[in-house]
Scaffold this motif. Structure first.
Motif, mmCIF file in Angstrom:
data_model
loop_
_atom_site.group_PDB
_atom_site.id
_atom_site.type_symbol
_atom_site.label_atom_id
_atom_site.label_comp_id
_atom_site.label_asym_id
_atom_site.label_seq_id
_atom_site.Cartn_x
_atom_site.Cartn_y
_atom_site.Cartn_z
ATOM 1 N N ALA A 53 0.895 -0.791 0.202
ATOM 2 C CA ALA A 53 -0.259 -0.396 -0.009
ATOM 3 C C ALA A 53 0.732 1.488 0.109
ATOM 4 C CB ALA A 53 -1.002 -0.131 1.384
ATOM 5 N N MET A 54 1.578 1.329 0.702
ATOM 6 C CA MET A 54 2.850 2.447 0.906
ATOM 7 C C MET A 54 3.258 2.181 -0.283
ATOM 8 S SD MET A 54 4.247 1.566 4.923
ATOM 9 C CE MET A 54 5.809 3.470 3.630
ATOM 10 N N GLY A 55 3.255 1.866 -1.007
ATOM 11 C CA GLY A 55 4.018 1.712 -2.255
ATOM 12 C C GLY A 55 3.097 2.245 -3.376
ATOM 13 N N ALA A 56 1.887 1.651 -3.821
ATOM 14 C CA ALA A 56 1.075 2.385 -4.280
ATOM 15 C C ALA A 56 1.041 3.796 -4.648
ATOM 16 C CB ALA A 56 -0.192 1.553 -4.206
ATOM 17 N N VAL A 57 1.157 4.407 -2.971
ATOM 18 C CA VAL A 57 1.333 5.982 -2.911
ATOM 19 C C VAL A 57 2.303 6.740 -3.452
ATOM 20 C CG1 VAL A 57 0.781 7.017 -1.070
ATOM 21 C CG2 VAL A 57 -1.052 4.891 -0.729
ATOM 22 N N ASP A 58 3.690 6.191 -2.730
ATOM 23 C CA ASP A 58 4.625 6.648 -3.168
ATOM 24 C C ASP A 58 4.652 7.315 -4.774
ATOM 25 O OD1 ASP A 58 7.189 6.860 -2.710
ATOM 26 O OD2 ASP A 58 8.093 5.648 -3.531
ATOM 27 N N LEU A 59 4.142 5.772 -5.325
ATOM 28 C CA LEU A 59 4.627 6.238 -7.485
ATOM 29 C C LEU A 59 3.503 7.001 -7.280
ATOM 30 C CD1 LEU A 59 5.564 4.603 -9.269
ATOM 31 C CD2 LEU A 59 3.546 2.939 -9.479
ATOM 32 N N ALA A 60 2.377 7.079 -6.792
ATOM 33 C CA ALA A 60 0.862 7.806 -6.932
ATOM 34 C C ALA A 60 1.818 9.206 -6.551
ATOM 35 C CB ALA A 60 0.076 7.881 -6.504
ATOM 36 N N LEU A 61 2.994 9.518 -5.652
ATOM 37 C CA LEU A 61 3.036 11.063 -5.555
ATOM 38 C C LEU A 61 3.669 11.188 -6.356
ATOM 39 C CD1 LEU A 61 3.549 10.640 -1.376
ATOM 40 C CD2 LEU A 61 1.525 11.989 -3.201
ATOM 41 N N TRP A 62 4.651 10.395 -6.589
ATOM 42 C CA TRP A 62 5.991 10.493 -7.490
ATOM 43 C C TRP A 62 5.154 11.003 -8.481
ATOM 44 C CZ3 TRP A 62 10.568 11.838 -6.505
ATOM 45 C CH2 TRP A 62 11.253 11.622 -5.520
ATOM 46 N N ASP A 63 3.547 10.872 -9.803
ATOM 47 C CA ASP A 63 3.795 11.217 -10.724
ATOM 48 C C ASP A 63 3.137 11.871 -10.118
ATOM 49 O OD1 ASP A 63 2.697 9.695 -13.459
ATOM 50 O OD2 ASP A 63 1.252 9.903 -12.800
ATOM 51 N N ILE A 64 2.544 12.330 -9.709
ATOM 52 C CA ILE A 64 2.062 13.811 -9.128
ATOM 53 C C ILE A 64 3.068 14.825 -9.053
ATOM 54 C CG2 ILE A 64 1.214 16.109 -7.639
ATOM 55 C CD1 ILE A 64 -1.293 12.879 -6.405
ATOM 56 N N ALA A 65 4.259 14.597 -8.724
ATOM 57 C CA ALA A 65 5.716 15.330 -8.532
ATOM 58 C C ALA A 65 6.148 15.411 -9.725
ATOM 59 C CB ALA A 65 6.213 15.083 -7.668
ATOM 60 N N GLY A 66 5.806 14.005 -11.031
ATOM 61 C CA GLY A 66 6.456 15.106 -11.653
ATOM 62 C C GLY A 66 5.361 15.482 -13.236
ATOM 63 N N LYS A 67 4.057 15.066 -13.076
ATOM 64 C CA LYS A 67 3.082 15.965 -13.723
ATOM 65 C C LYS A 67 3.247 17.491 -13.152
ATOM 66 C CE LYS A 67 0.239 12.402 -14.700
ATOM 67 N NZ LYS A 67 -1.323 11.792 -14.000
ATOM 68 N N ALA A 68 3.586 17.902 -12.282
ATOM 69 C CA ALA A 68 3.444 19.322 -11.808
ATOM 70 C C ALA A 68 4.837 19.919 -11.895
ATOM 71 C CB ALA A 68 3.460 19.020 -9.887
ATOM 72 N N LEU A 69 6.036 19.472 -11.581
ATOM 73 C CA LEU A 69 7.366 20.000 -11.575
ATOM 74 C C LEU A 69 7.539 19.810 -12.831
ATOM 75 C CD1 LEU A 69 8.700 18.474 -8.245
ATOM 76 C CD2 LEU A 69 8.031 21.136 -9.186
ATOM 77 N N ALA A 70 7.859 18.537 -14.114
ATOM 78 C CA ALA A 70 8.165 18.940 -15.065
ATOM 79 C C ALA A 70 6.834 18.801 -16.570
ATOM 80 C CB ALA A 70 8.700 17.489 -15.703
ATOM 81 N N GLY A 71 5.494 18.267 -16.220
ATOM 82 C CA GLY A 71 4.460 18.193 -16.889
ATOM 83 C C GLY A 71 4.429 17.024 -17.554
ATOM 84 N N LEU A 74 4.900 10.465 -14.317
ATOM 85 C CA LEU A 74 6.344 9.277 -14.010
ATOM 86 C C LEU A 74 6.384 8.192 -15.170
ATOM 87 C CD1 LEU A 74 8.409 8.615 -11.772
ATOM 88 C CD2 LEU A 74 6.567 6.514 -11.002
ATOM 89 N N SER A 75 5.240 7.492 -15.123
ATOM 90 C CA SER A 75 5.528 6.245 -16.659
ATOM 91 C C SER A 75 7.060 6.880 -17.757
ATOM 92 C CB SER A 75 4.279 5.919 -16.740
ATOM 93 O OG SER A 75 3.603 6.953 -17.751
ATOM 94 N N TYR A 76 6.588 8.875 -18.245
ATOM 95 C CA TYR A 76 6.775 9.206 -19.028
ATOM 96 C C TYR A 76 8.798 8.935 -19.349
ATOM 97 C CZ TYR A 76 9.520 12.326 -22.397
ATOM 98 O OH TYR A 76 9.745 13.093 -22.953
ATOM 99 N N TRP A 77 8.573 9.549 -17.307
ATOM 100 C CA TRP A 77 10.129 9.540 -17.266
ATOM 101 C C TRP A 77 11.106 8.173 -17.232
ATOM 102 C CZ3 TRP A 77 12.101 14.213 -18.687
ATOM 103 C CH2 TRP A 77 11.127 14.772 -18.436
ATOM 104 N N VAL A 78 10.191 7.160 -16.243
ATOM 105 C CA VAL A 78 11.190 6.212 -16.120
ATOM 106 C C VAL A 78 10.912 4.997 -17.844
ATOM 107 C CG1 VAL A 78 10.432 3.476 -16.002
ATOM 108 C CG2 VAL A 78 10.143 5.980 -14.054
ATOM 109 N N ASP A 79 9.985 5.619 -18.675
ATOM 110 C CA ASP A 79 9.821 4.567 -20.149
ATOM 111 C C ASP A 79 11.402 5.719 -20.587
ATOM 112 O OD1 ASP A 79 8.720 3.523 -22.331
ATOM 113 O OD2 ASP A 79 8.626 5.404 -23.543
#
Length: 144
Positions: A53-71, A74-79
C-alpha cells in the motif's frame, strides 16, 4: 486487500490511517511523506500488504510530482530513461571516434534534459581509437 489497508482507520499514533497521514500534506514532498507513512505504520506492520500500500501511494506521489514539476507523468520519465538505457546498452560497435562522439553527445543531451546527476558510459572499442581519445571526448562532453 491493499484497498482495505488504505481505507483502514487510525487506531494509535503508530498505527495511523493513510488518510490521517496524507490528507492536507504537500504531495510534492514525496520523501518526507514516505518517512511519515513508514513511521505511522510501526504497529500496523511494514511488510506484506502495508508495504505494498505504501508503495502504491509512493508511486502515485511521484507521478503527481512528475506532472507538477516537469509536465509529464512518472511513467513518461521511466519509459524515457529505459529507452535511453536500452539504446546505450545495445549500441553496435562504432567505426570511428566521430561516430562515437555523435552518439555520446545525443545520450548526454538526453541525460541533461532529464536532469540526471550521473551517467555511466561504456566506451571501449578495441583498435578503433585510444584511451586518450576517449578521455578527450568525455572531458569535452562534460562541459555541455
Amino acid at each position: 486487500m491493499v484497498k482495505a489497508v488504505l481505507e483502514a482507520p487510525s487506531s494509535h499514533n503508530w498505527s495511523l490511517s493513510f488518510q490521517d497521514m496524507l490528507v492536507g500534506e504537500n504531495p510534492l514532498d514525496v520523501e518526507r511523506l514516505w518517512d511519515k507513512m513508514y513511521q505511522g505504520t510501526i504497529y500496523t506492520g511494514r511488510r506484506g500488504l502495508v508495504i505494498h500500500a505504501m508503495g502504491a501511494v509512493d508511486l502515485a506521489l511521484w507521478d503527481i510530482a512528475g506532472k507538477a514539476l516537469a509536465g509529464r507523468s512518472l511513467s513518461y520519465w521511466v519509459d524515457h530513461a529505459v529507452r535511453m538505457l536500452f539504446r546505450t546498452q545495445c549500441a553496435s560497435p562504432l567505426s570511428s571516434l566521430q561516430d562515437t562522439e555523435r552518439q555520446v553527445q545525443q545520450i548526454m543531451e538526453s541525460v541533461m534534459e532529464l536532469k540526471y546527476t550521473a551517467v555511466k558510459l561504456q566506451l571501449v572499442y578495441d583498435n578503433v581509437y585510444t584511451d586518450a581519445d576517449i578521455i578527450r571526448l568525455v572531458r569535452r562532453l562534460v562541459r555541455l
